[in-house]
Design a protein around this motif. Structure first.
Motif, short mmCIF file in Angstrom:
data_model
loop_
_atom_site.label_atom_id
_atom_site.label_comp_id
_atom_site.label_asym_id
_atom_site.label_seq_id
_atom_site.Cartn_x
_atom_site.Cartn_y
_atom_site.Cartn_z
N THR A 86 0.83 -1.19 0.00
CA THR A 86 0.00 0.00 0.00
C THR A 86 0.87 1.25 0.00
O THR A 86 0.58 2.22 -0.70
CB THR A 86 -0.93 0.00 1.23
OG1 THR A 86 -1.64 -1.23 1.23
CG2 THR A 86 -1.90 1.15 1.18
N GLU A 142 3.81 1.52 -1.23
CA GLU A 142 4.40 1.67 -2.56
C GLU A 142 3.44 2.40 -3.49
O GLU A 142 3.83 3.29 -4.26
CB GLU A 142 4.75 0.29 -3.14
CG GLU A 142 5.92 -0.36 -2.43
CD GLU A 142 5.99 -1.86 -2.69
OE1 GLU A 142 5.38 -2.34 -3.68
OE2 GLU A 142 6.64 -2.56 -1.90
N HIS A 143 2.18 2.03 -3.41
CA HIS A 143 1.19 2.70 -4.26
C HIS A 143 1.08 4.18 -3.90
O HIS A 143 1.02 5.04 -4.77
CB HIS A 143 -0.17 2.03 -4.15
CG HIS A 143 -1.24 2.73 -4.93
ND1 HIS A 143 -1.49 2.44 -6.25
CD2 HIS A 143 -2.06 3.75 -4.61
CE1 HIS A 143 -2.45 3.25 -6.70
NE2 HIS A 143 -2.81 4.05 -5.72
N ALA A 188 4.06 6.00 -5.25
CA ALA A 188 4.05 6.05 -6.71
C ALA A 188 2.99 7.03 -7.20
O ALA A 188 3.23 7.82 -8.12
CB ALA A 188 3.81 4.66 -7.27
#
Lengths: 417, 978, 91
Positions: A311, A313-314, A317
């Protein structure tokens, strides 16, 4: 207790700041009260404050298992807004926002409510149409909303990349009166003001049982003894299911985790609150300089107050996709809160199957901005034994009746809202 | 400028490699192996930054990640990195750093006036003021605070570098490569286990780097590890978090020690490490002592000064005073004396100790039973004031430009704590150490209070061995740790020396001991409250040097032991992590993958203007050179369909094969209408509800064989429908013998629609009689098309005679071309999603804007589709009163009264000034030019024929619209059946 | 990061899976009334502790699995096929 003011800060400063007293008393429980509020977070303290200040019910105890303000009040991302689609929701949140706008003065505590503007970006025609429907619903209900084109978005937040991402920005829905507040101070301010009106704030007092006789609440059992009251209000995000189970009923709540993050301190970079429309990400900058940001649920039930990497990482990003200038900055800390998710994404402020037991619950991840409104409506419902029109629709029974308040139509899935 | 404070020899710097760098524009030189901080000290730079709130001058305080003061803006332009700790930045040639958080120069920061205002701007002052007048908060007070707050400046520009993500699995992860970590990795590696050794520093060794006589042991250990094929060494790698089930996150700084990353090299690499067993050998952080002026440039942690002398060959000052509470800190005095620093005095609150005696023997002046009571100087330390411990009075002033401080050592328990382990108070070390492990981890060495290189190495070796055995490996022979004396790290309990002046417990955030006491006085007595009220330990260093000191000050105020007060919960990250690293490559254009249909290239060649449909790229329309604008293209395409024939790529629709003896039963249960009665070779429109009775999706489903169906879904719901079917098969009806397979990507599909569609399709397909009698509306047949196997469906979304031709995706372009060729005599045109939308709005077909998760079948005029008999998903709950309420908005058609006035989706429909619904979809019409739309309107049917207002206050629009039937175009469906 | 051992595919990261609700509730039979469906769809025990959950291995074999997981520690103690039964410890 003497109030807070610039003058007092001045005089205390001259006296070495030795004259300050506790912001609230460390009360010990009495055997009985007119009302017990379980939960010393923002919502519970606000309930007590409005019981005392609006309804003249000051013989109130707020029971807190640990410390006040240490649940979601102390671990959210501080956003305040009322940009909802459904009138049942936007009228409620607008009431809450109006309370926010005068909160410093009503509490005599600076909660640093800062109306910096909240923008929801959209990236497709379908999203734009949904934003228009929502913004127009707000406007028709007397709530401020504006639609921004990409240039308008750039004007509010120049570092947003409106052109080059995977999903170019077509515009945004702006609520200028939305913004942020200093989250911890909200709990402290309500505690300070409720205490000043005679409310007992009792920390380190965990409710271990509900005393229900003949279908009516009579009080609670706690780690500090039995405390009786004819009316009990629950404001216990993350523990609602546990406490209602003690009272003998299940509720439509599934508790999930939501992560949030703060960056290292920076000179002013982002002046408003922005949410990305093509992924789960939102960001604002605190007065201290840290970027405060987060995304969506991790997606599974948890009381662990601990998130995991995918989560995050999202979130990172999506953040860089929206604002490429974030790439070289550093995240300082991440944490997670417990979110009482409901099957339609809207909350409960209502009576319960047990007479005299009330609740404000199921705030999903939107509870912070609701704090004053939730307390106000909860107090009303407790005082009058009937809901105010602003929370009449926010019942537990709405699912039996098929009157869901599903802002985005995501359906009866706790994790989908 | 020469490196005046560089020693002639010793340490781990390469004096033959001279690296030029600038700080605040001044040019300096350092050596390879330096950190920026070491190089600044070598050049005599003492003042490096300004504090957060009072803008006090600050110098280099530590030699590692715990640094509170020496934060700089590293590099410039688009690569500027604010708040970068000079103590961990590896020096490179051409490095440019700038001091931050001052107005005026670093040496004269006029914001330092805040220091004078301190009595009024202490902890939490802002909660008590700035409330009047209310409007002044946003306009006056807050902008002032925001400008003054923050630390460094972001570049505000896109980051030019890139990052990558890497994944690793190992048997044993060892975090930290000091003596304990090296020994642990070696012991684990010797068993044959897969070992990863991650070290945040660019050199392995930790405190070994300060011990020249142990260099052979360090070298041999590293060489042994390098020789083990199953051991991976990750220097410059910070393990930032310990997550569930043995997963740890780490960031490797691949190219931060270079001016810029070489070609094809990421700047940093983000590791997700899944470890069976973890050995934490993260060492300890030395802690400060709170005394007045403990923040002045020249005040430095004792161990840090020792590191600068031993590892970097830099003496941090000419004349030093050591203020120590334990014997181990004396090593710093010896190391500095060796380096040529004069030790002016050793101040120790204890009466006597072994180290004290050794120091006296070495000729140092030791003031036993004394404390530092203050510091003298401006931007640099000039002297130290000392006094008798406990007396409060000032006894002495000692001239010095360096004050070494050690209040003891805090084990770096961050990762252990994040893994779930509780912390236990160690009364001897006056610090928290990890208690019993919750996950499969163990701590070794200084991070669990085992100090001294030999002892830590032995502890590490035991932990590494145990970890490997736990991971299933047989024990191997031990390698003996070095035999070294263990200095005594047990401190005398001294957290604070009270006196006049600011005694900081959090040097970065300017939190003083008085602030902590003020918090206590105001009732913020719990450590979590005190932290939040004062911002203690909330800076970029997260209180690594002073966090426990603040807790101790609070403990004293509460008259309770520190152990009871405790520490706030540790959370990721152990040290700040770069956004770009965690994001990895999935940013910008690569934020999400792009799905392209098999006909993507064909569309591109035709001049498609793309739109995003979820992950898909679909042609919105095809811009012809003659088209005046987008609408001209869309209208042209739609007109071609209505008047002649068009072709549209509909490959993105979800396609699911449902097969098995119970396939028909299964579909009867998941669809609101019946499929068991469908004949083989026929399609039927299907409506799916969610269990809550609201419409979920629609599409056509074909019976290919008695036990085989071909289900289509909308583009957006392809994935969710598949999951929905799988879920109900698994959870509700596992007894049904049916299997599900998504074939969305296997089939390309194109819709050929318009009065001439039959002629075009007939010219392309073989083996099928397309006459209306032989192949009526809703017929489906397998055939050949352009020489490839195909399936033809006579279904229509546009309201025209239409066929959908599906072919294996690899043949799509061939068949498309054949269709286009066959269509030339009929004036065929490709049409995109916009024209498709126009056509369906004219026809009154619902799509995603209407099936938005908030509407029922009745709302959409599809109520009659719900079968009366038999169970199906959503049947029961669709009957709830709120969903059958006649007052709910119903689907209607809308037409702008003035054909030239645009209406918009998202406008509300006003009757008598009140919102009674909203517009869902809008288009210009080709059959009856003007703006038309669909909407949801209360009492919709009853209002047909009336005029109401489409209000869009956001854009200042109020447009009269006429309510019409949504099915105005060919209501009898003559065209689709033609 | 949760790690879930799929009985078909082996130990995998959570990002290959998606949580799909409490697996202790079962869809009522065809003759059940709205109340039973309400309870099935909306009411949850929501335990602070062990829970049997549906997870789909949608990034792998796509099987729906029953997973015994602790909602505080996140420990995954057992994974079973959809048709199997998992007992909650101490229940």
């Amino acid at each position: 207790m003497a109030g807070y003011s610039g003058f007092r800060v001045l005089t205390e400063g001259l006296r070495g700041n030795t004259g300050w007293k506790p912001a609230w008393r460390k009360a010990t429980p009495k055997p009985a009260y007119d009302v017990i509020v379980v939960g010393g977070g923002g919502h519970g303290l606000a309930t007590a404050f409005y019981l005392a200040s609006v309804h003249g019910i000051a013989n109130v105890a707020v029971l807190e298992r640990g410390l006040i303000g240490q649940g979601n009040t102390g671990r959210n991302t501080t956003i305040v807004r009322s940009n909802y689609l459904l009138p049942e929701n936007n009228n409620f949140y607008e009431h809450s926002l109006k309370l926010w706008e005068g909160l410093e003065q009503s509490l005599n505590y600076n909660v640093m409510m800062s109306q910096r503007g909240v923008i929801n970006l959209f990236h497709s025609d379908a999203q734009k149409h949904a934003a228009l429907r929502r913004g127009n619903s707000m406007r028709l209900n007397g709530i401020d909303a504006e639609i921004l084109d990409p240039a308008g978005v750039k004007a509010m937040c120049p570092i947003i990349d409106v052109d080059n991402g995977r999903y170019p920005v077509l515009g945004g829905l702006l609520q200028r009166r939305g913004g942020t507040a200093r989250h911890d101070a909200v709990a402290w301010g309500f505690a300070h003001a409720a205490d000043a009106r005679g409310v007992d704030i009792i920390e380190q007092c965990e409710v271990t049982g509900m005393i229900v006789e003949g279908g009516a609440i009579r009080g609670v059992r706690t780690t500090r003894g039995e405390i009786r009251a004819p009316k009990v209000g629950l404001a216990v995000a993350g523990s609602t299911s546990t406490l209602t189970a003690m009272a003998g009923f299940d509720v439509p709540i599934e508790t999930h985790l939501l992560q949030a993050f703060v960056s290292e301190g920076l000179k002013p970079l982002i002046d408003c609150v922005v949410t990305f429309g093509a992924g789960h990400f939102y960001v604002s900058q605190s007065d201290k300089g840290g970027l405060v940001y987060g995304g969506g649920l991790d997606g599974y039930p948890s009381y662990g107050q601990r998130g995991t990497l995918p989560t995050a990482e999202h979130v990172y990003a999506a953040g860089i996709s929206m604002i490429p200038a974030l790439g070289r900055l550093r995240g300082l800390r991440s944490w997670a809160g417990v979110m009482d998710m409901t099957p339609d994404g809207s909350h409960y402020i209502c009576k319960t199957p047990v007479h005299g037991l009330y609740m404000t619950a199921g705030w999903c991840y939107g509870g912070f901005k609701a704090t004053p409104g939730s307390g106000w409506c909860h107090a009303w419902t407790i005082a009058k034994d009937e809901p105010h029109r602003l929370n009449a629709a926010h019942t537990l029974d709405r699912f039996r009746e098929g009157r869901m308040l599903d802002e985005r139509g995501n359906g009866p899935y706790f994790w989908a809202h | 400028m020469s490196q005046r404070f560089r020693l002639p020899a010793g340490g781990h710097v390469d004096r033959s490699r001279r690296l030029a760098f600038t700080f605040d524009g001044r040019r300096f030189e350092g050596h390879e192996g330096d950190t920026l901080a070491a190089a600044l000290l070598a050049n005599g730079v003492r003042l490096v930054g300004r504090s957060f709130k009072y803008h006090r001058p600050r110098g280099i305080f530590s030699a590692g990640v715990e640094e509170p003061n020496a934060l700089v803006e590293l590099r410039d332009g688009t690569r500027r990195e604010p708040n970068t700790r000079a103590t961990v930045v590896e020096l490179f040639d051409g490095l440019a750093a700038t001091s931050q958080n001052h107005r005026g120069s670093l040496a004269f920061d006029w914001m330092a006036v805040n220091g004078v205002l301190a009595p009024w701007i202490g902890a939490g002052f802002y909660y008590k003021t700035f409330m009047w007048p209310a409007a002044f908060w946003e306009r006056v007070y807050e902008p002032m605070i925001r400008k003054a707050a923050g630390l460094g400046r972001a570049s505000g520009q896109p980051d030019p570098d890139w990052y990558e993500a890497a994944h690793a699995h190992c048997d044993v992860l060892v975090v930290g490569a000091g003596a304990a970590g090296l020994a642990a990795a070696r012991a684990a590696g010797a068993t044959g286990a897969r070992v990863i050794l991650a070290e945040q520093d660019f050199l392995f060794g930790g405190d070994l780097l300060n011990e020249p006589e142990l260099e052979p042991w360090r070298g041999e250990a590293i060489a042994a590890l390098q020789a083990m094929p199953e051991v991976t060494l990750l220097p410059r790698t910070t393990v930032f978090g310990f997550y569930d089930q043995g997963v740890l996150g780490a960031v490797e700084r691949v190219a931060d020690h270079l001016p810029q990353p070489p070609t094809h090299t990421p700047r940093q690499r983000y590791w997700t490490i899944r470890a069976k067993e973890v050995v934490l050998a993260t060492g300890a952080h030395e802690r400060l002592i709170a005394f007045p002026g403990n923040d002045r440039p020249g005040v430095m942690l004792a161990g840090a000064a020792r590191t600068y002398a031993r590892r970097f060959g830099v003496k941090a000052g000419e004349t030093a005073v050591l203020f120590a509470t334990h014997d181990a800190a004396y090593d710093a005095a010896f190391a500095l004396a060796e380096a040529g620093t004069r030790i002016a005095a050793i101040i120790d609150p204890r009466a006597d100790s072994a180290a004290m005696q050794r120091a006296r023997q070495a000729g140092f002046t030791v003031q036993a039973g004394s404390v530092v009571t203050g510091t003298v100087g401006g931007n640099a330390l000039r002297g130290v004031e000392t006094g008798v411990a406990g007396s409060g009075g000032r006894a002495n002033a000692v001239a010095a430009d360096l004050l070494l401080v050690s209040g003891g050592w805090n084990p770096a328990v961050h990762l252990a704590s994040m893994s779930g382990a509780a912390l236990a108070w160690d009364e001897a070390l006056l610090a928290f150490v990890p208690a019993a492990a919750v996950q499969r981890e163990r701590s070794a060495g200084a991070c669990r209070g085992v100090h001294g290189i030999g002892a830590a190495a032995a502890d590490g070796a035991a932990a590494g061995r145990a970890a490997a055995i736990a991971a299933g490996f047989a024990p191997a022979a031990d390698v003996l740790p070095p035999d070294t004396p263990a200095p005594d790290h047990r401190p005398y309990e001294l957290w604070e020396v009270k006196g006049r002046g600011k005694a900081f417990v959090d040097i970065q955030d300017d939190v003083t001991a008085d602030d902590i006491r003020l918090a206590h006085r105001e009732g913020f007595s719990h450590i979590e409250h005190a932290k939040r009220y004062t911002t203690h330990a909330m800076g970029t260093d997260q209180g690594k040097t002073g966090g426990l000191v603040g807790a101790a000050v609070l403990a004293e105020a509460r008259r309770e032991p520190v152990a009871k007060v405790g520490l706030p919960r540790f959370r990721p990250y152990t040290s700040p992590v770069t956004w770009g690293a965690i994001a990895g490559g999935e940013v910008g254009q690569h934020f999400q993958p792009v799905r392209r249909t098999a006909l993507h290239g064909v569309h591109e060649a035709l001049g498609a203007v793309w739109m995003d449909a979820g992950l898909w790229k679909r042609p919105a329309y095809y811009a012809n050179p003659g088209d005046a604008d987008a609408w001209a293209s869309v209208l042209r395409e739609a007109r071609a369909v209505r008047e002649r024939v068009g072709v549209c790529d509909v490959s993105t629709l979800g396609k699911i094969v449902v097969e098995g003896p119970d396939a028909a039963t299964f579909l009867d249960r998941v669809y609101a209408n019946t499929f068991s009665t469908l004949q083989v070779g026929r399609a039927r429109y299907g409506l799916m509800l969610r269990e809550d009775g609201l419409v979920f999706d629609d599409g056509t489903t074909t019976r290919l064989a008695p036990d085989r169906f071909f289900v289509t879904t909308t583009t957006a719901q392809a994935g969710p429908v598949m999951q929905h079917l799988e879920f109900h098969h698994a959870s509700a009806w596992p007894d049904l013998d049916v299997s599900l397979a998504s074939v969305t990507d296997q089939w390309a599909a194109m819709s050929i629609a318009g009065p001439k569609a039959r002629d075009v399709v007939a010219a392309v397909v073989q083996g099928i009689d397309l006459s209306n009698a032989a192949f009526p509306f809703m017929a489906v047949a397998d055939c050949m098309a352009a020489g490839v196997p195909a399936r033809v469906f006579r279904i229509s979304f546009s309201g025209e005679l239409a066929y959908e031709v599906a072919v294996p995706a690899g043949y799509a372009a061939t068949v498309w071309q054949a269709v286009m060729t066959a269509g030339v005599p009929h004036g065929i045109e490709p049409y995109g999603v916009e024209a498709l939308g126009l056509l369906r709005i004219e026809k009154g077909h619902v799509a995603g804007a209407e099936i938005n998760g908030q509407t029922t079948a009745q709302d959409l005029g599809l109520g009659r589709m719900l079968k009366k008999k038999g169970d199906f998903i959503g049947r029961t709950l669709a009957q709830r009163p709120g969903l059958t309420d006649p007052a709910r908005p119903r689907l209607v058609g809308l037409r702008s009264v003035d054909p030239a006035r645009q209406i918009r989706a998202g406008s509300h429909l006003l009757v008598d000034g009140r919102s009674q619904g909203w517009i869902t979809s809008v288009t210009q019409s080709v059959v009856d030019p003007g703006w038309i739309g669909l909407g949801m309107l209360r009492e919709g049917e009853a209002r047909i024929g009336s005029s109401i207002i489409a209000a869009n206050p956001l854009m200042g629009e109020e447009v009269p619209v006429k309510v019409v039937s949504p099915h105005g175009y060919d209501a009898e469906n003559l065209r689709v059946r033609a | 990061m949760l790690r879930i051992t799929c009985p078909h595919c082996g130990a995998r990261d959570e990002l290959e899976f998606s949580y799909r609700g409490d697996a202790t509730v079962t869809r009522p039979g065809p003759d059940a009334d709205a109340g039973a469906f309400h309870d099935y769809l909306y009411l949850r025990r929501n335990p602070r502790g062990w829970q049997v959950e549906w997870w789909q291995h949608n990034g792998g074999c796509r099987a729906f699995l029953k997973v015994l997981r602790h909602t505080v520690t996140h420990e995954v103690r057992a994974v079973a096929a959809a048709t199997e039964t998992l007992e909650v410890p101490g229940a």
